[in-house]
Design an enzyme around this catalytic site. Structure first.
Site, PDB file in Angstrom:
ATOM      1  N   PRO A  26       0.899  -1.252   0.131  1.00  0.00           N
ATOM      2  CA  PRO A  26      -0.085   0.131  -0.028  1.00  0.00           C
ATOM      3  C   PRO A  26       0.909   1.226  -0.130  1.00  0.00           C
ATOM      4  CG  PRO A  26       0.247  -0.854   2.283  1.00  0.00           C
ATOM      5  CD  PRO A  26       0.851  -2.094   1.318  1.00  0.00           C
ATOM      6  N   CYS A  81       2.643  29.261 -15.391  1.00  0.00           N
ATOM      7  CA  CYS A  81       2.404  29.873 -17.019  1.00  0.00           C
ATOM      8  C   CYS A  81       1.632  28.923 -17.729  1.00  0.00           C
ATOM      9  CB  CYS A  81       3.454  30.716 -17.141  1.00  0.00           C
ATOM     10  SG  CYS A  81       3.401  32.234 -16.548  1.00  0.00           S
ATOM     11  N   GLU A  82       0.556  28.263 -17.484  1.00  0.00           N
ATOM     12  CA  GLU A  82      -0.320  27.565 -18.401  1.00  0.00           C
ATOM     13  C   GLU A  82      -1.509  27.456 -18.068  1.00  0.00           C
ATOM     14  OE1 GLU A  82       2.266  23.785 -18.410  1.00  0.00           O
ATOM     15  OE2 GLU A  82       0.348  22.984 -18.256  1.00  0.00           O
ATOM     16  N   TYR A 102       1.402  10.885  -3.583  1.00  0.00           N
ATOM     17  CA  TYR A 102       1.673  11.568  -4.818  1.00  0.00           C
ATOM     18  C   TYR A 102       1.454  13.141  -5.209  1.00  0.00           C
ATOM     19  CZ  TYR A 102       1.130   6.520  -5.738  1.00  0.00           C
ATOM     20  OH  TYR A 102       1.385   5.028  -5.367  1.00  0.00           O
ATOM     21  N   ARG A 139      -0.767   4.821  -1.572  1.00  0.00           N
ATOM     22  CA  ARG A 139      -1.815   5.805  -1.280  1.00  0.00           C
ATOM     23  C   ARG A 139      -2.702   5.723   0.091  1.00  0.00           C
ATOM     24  NH1 ARG A 139      -4.154   8.413  -5.667  1.00  0.00           N
ATOM     25  NH2 ARG A 139      -3.244   6.649  -6.942  1.00  0.00           N
ATOM     26  N   TYR A 145      -4.318  13.920 -14.457  1.00  0.00           N
ATOM     27  CA  TYR A 145      -5.655  13.033 -14.331  1.00  0.00           C
ATOM     28  C   TYR A 145      -6.859  13.297 -13.930  1.00  0.00           C
ATOM     29  CZ  TYR A 145      -1.217  10.585 -12.305  1.00  0.00           C
ATOM     30  OH  TYR A 145       0.230  10.211 -12.130  1.00  0.00           O
TER      31      TYR A 145
HETATM   32  N1  LLP Z   1       3.195  -1.342  -5.827  1.00  0.00           N
HETATM   33  C1  LLP Z   1       3.427  -1.155  -7.364  1.00  0.00           C
HETATM   34  C2  LLP Z   1       4.268  -2.093  -7.864  1.00  0.00           C
HETATM   35  C3  LLP Z   1       2.999  -0.039  -7.738  1.00  0.00           C
HETATM   36  O1  LLP Z   1       3.121   0.149  -8.936  1.00  0.00           O
HETATM   37  C4  LLP Z   1       2.306   1.075  -6.955  1.00  0.00           C
HETATM   38  C5  LLP Z   1       1.912   2.103  -7.352  1.00  0.00           C
HETATM   39  C6  LLP Z   1       1.951   0.508  -5.654  1.00  0.00           C
HETATM   40  C7  LLP Z   1       2.832  -0.570  -5.156  1.00  0.00           C
HETATM   41  C8  LLP Z   1       1.313   1.364  -4.681  1.00  0.00           C
HETATM   42  O2  LLP Z   1      -0.031   1.724  -5.059  1.00  0.00           O
HETATM   43  P1  LLP Z   1      -1.104   2.619  -4.127  1.00  0.00           P
HETATM   44  O3  LLP Z   1      -1.454   1.646  -2.955  1.00  0.00           O
HETATM   45  O4  LLP Z   1      -0.308   3.698  -3.978  1.00  0.00           O
HETATM   46  O5  LLP Z   1      -2.142   2.734  -5.012  1.00  0.00           O
HETATM   47  N2  LLP Z   1       0.938   8.712  -9.678  1.00  0.00           N
HETATM   48  C9  LLP Z   1      -0.285   8.167  -9.882  1.00  0.00           C
HETATM   49  C10 LLP Z   1      -0.247   6.811  -8.791  1.00  0.00           C
HETATM   50  C11 LLP Z   1       0.599   5.753  -9.593  1.00  0.00           C
HETATM   51  C12 LLP Z   1       0.933   4.526  -8.806  1.00  0.00           C
HETATM   52  C13 LLP Z   1       1.881   3.757  -9.467  1.00  0.00           C
HETATM   53  N3  LLP Z   1       2.040   2.529  -8.846  1.00  0.00           N
HETATM   54  C14 LLP Z   1      -1.366   9.129  -8.893  1.00  0.00           C
HETATM   55  O6  LLP Z   1      -1.109   9.944  -8.600  1.00  0.00           O
HETATM   56  O7  LLP Z   1      -2.517   8.673  -8.834  1.00  0.00           O
END
Ligand code: LLP
Length: 433
Positions: free
Chosen positions: A291, A361-362, A391, A293, A334
């Site tokens: 985890p 500036c956009e 993030y 996020r 997103y």
């Molecule tokens: N493990 C792997 C291999 C991953 O690629 C990711 C997220 C996680 C764990 C963690 O996932 P989470 O629990 O945080 O959902 N920048 C994007 C999110 C990209 C996530 C990439 N991988 C955003 O701001 O929504």
């Protein structure tokens, strides 16, 4: 309120983790990232207890560093008994400098350079999550040089569409990550890894996506992975020790988002995993989850100061703040939804519709479109953007030469301290020669 660390004080101010956010804005300046240390710890414990309760002592959650990465976080991860997922030498260095026990680190990424691999081995990274053939060769070579046996997991794609937004969807067959099970390539790469003298294949990894709310995505992924493990046992005589199911559970950004109860979710996955192991006559592997996020998102908030309010009669209203896509890029990237408040005017009627925009500036530099704010919004008001612990800081940029804001930790309802200093203007030209 979207999270229980938010409340409104008698003075009409927004409180976060027990602190008056207007006071925090005064004390630390804006823009500023806030992080609720108690909430981070609470989330770590929920995952750790749930994994151990349902999967046994050896199950460990790995905090996905990409969600937010600074030294103090790794001290907390150490204290909470978490493992970590890292994806670059930069994240490795941050964890090492915080004294994190790197034998509990899993090194991801779909393209680790030779330099990264050597750096990770030199720093005692416990596991590599190998993505492809070239990487297996490179890991073998570096491990041979050192005379060690390097533990790895193989990243596989179970072919599942988690129905989140495209940039976050990683488990489908045509993904840039891992090797597909359905095409037969996963079995081939497993055979290949097993033949390497200096590689110890501990098991498999998958990650289907991020901000996932769909009912049974993890359960379906787990079944596919377990069936693959049974195939490996039958065809290669290989017994899998570890199964890493990745991260991805969704968090509440706005009132309409559901609340996922992580303990219940983990329990549901465990039920399916255990039943499938029984059906396939497999021993329960050591389970990992990653985890990111859900550990840090609702522990975070950004505070800004309003600079101007522009009313274009018959069209649109704009509220400009003193940060932007440089510190909060997720709407620009997103169209991600957020909740925002005027922290110093919580008790006024929120009847003025406006888009909150940054100072870059956009035109795409938007924090949130068409939100409701008090009619009296104006210069020097404090705008709070909620649920920003994941993030934001980790994806911040210096676009337009805007310095990256400080991260302030809040703890125990009364204490606050600087975990990451805000960049100064001098910092912005430090590397110019
Ligand atoms: N493990 C792997 C291999 C991953 O690629 C990711 C997220 C996680 C764990 C963690 O996932 P989470 O629990 O945080 O959902 N920048 C994007 C999110 C990209 C996530 C990439 N991988 C955003 O701001 O929504």
């Amino acid at each position: 309120m979207i999270c229980d660390n938010l409340s409104v004080g008698r003075n009409g101010h927004l409180y976060f983790a027990g602190h008056d956010t207007v006071d925090l804005a005064k004390k630390y300046g804006t823009p500023v990232y806030l992080m609720d240390e108690d909430k981070i710890r609470e989330k770590c414990r929920i995952y750790k207890n749930a994994l151990q309760k349902y999967f046994g002592e050896k199950a460990v959650p790995l905090y996905a560093s990409k969600a937010n990465c600074f030294k103090r976080l790794y001290e907390i991860m150490t204290e909470e008994g978490m493992g970590i997922d890292v994806v670059s030498s930069g994240e490795i260095l941050t964890a090492v400098s915080a004294g994190f026990d790197m034998s509990k680190a899993y090194f991801h990424s779909n393209n680790k350079t030779d330099w990264d691999i050597a750096f990770a081995m030199d720093n005692g990274v416990g596991y590599f999550v190998a993505d492809n053939y070239e990487e297996i060769d490179a890991i073998e070579k570096e491990a041979a040089k050192r005379g060690i046996s390097q533990k790895i997991l193989l990243r596989l794609t179970p072919g599942i569409d988690p129905h989140t937004y495209e940039a976050n969807s990683t488990g489908k067959i045509d993904s840039k990550f891992g090797t597909a099970i359905e095409t037969g390539q996963a079995l081939e790469i497993t055979k290949y890894a097993l033949e390497k003298e200096h590689i110890l294949l501990r098991g498999f990894h998958c990650h289907v996506g991020s901000q996932v709310f769909e009912e049974d995505v993890f359960e379906r992924a787990a079944v596919i992975m377990l069936e693959f493990m049974a195939e490996c046992k039958e065809k290669l005589g290989y017994i899998t020790d570890e199964l890493d199911l990745g991260g991805g559970y969704g968090i509440r950004y706005v009132e309409s988002d559901p609340h996922l109860d992580i303990e219940t979710k983990v329990g549901q996955v465990a039920e399916v995993v255990k039943a499938t192991c029984n059906r396939l006559d497999l021993a329960l592997p050591e389970i990992r989850m990653e985890p990111g996020r859900t550990i840090v998102a609702d522990a975070g908030m950004v505070l800004y100061t309003v600079g101007s309010v522009k009313k274009i009669a018959g069209y649109k209203n704009y509220v400009s703040i003193d940060g932007g896509m440089s510190d909060s890029p997720r709407y620009a990237l997103y169209k991600a939804k957020y909740t925002c408040f005027l922290a110093n005017k919580m008790n006024e009627a929120y009847s003025f519709k406006a888009s909150v925009v940054g100072r870059c500036c956009e035109s795409g530099d938007i924090i949130q479109e068409d939100v409701m704010l008090p009619e009296s919004v104006g210069r020097y008001d404090i705008l709070a953007l909620c649920t920003t612990g994941a993030y934001h800081y980790s994806m911040a940029s210096r676009y337009n030469k805007l310095p990256i804001p400080a991260t302030i930790m809040l703890r125990g309802g009364t204490e606050s301290y600087v975990a990451v200093k805000g960049e100064t203007l001098e910092d912005l030209i430090r590397n110019d020669v």
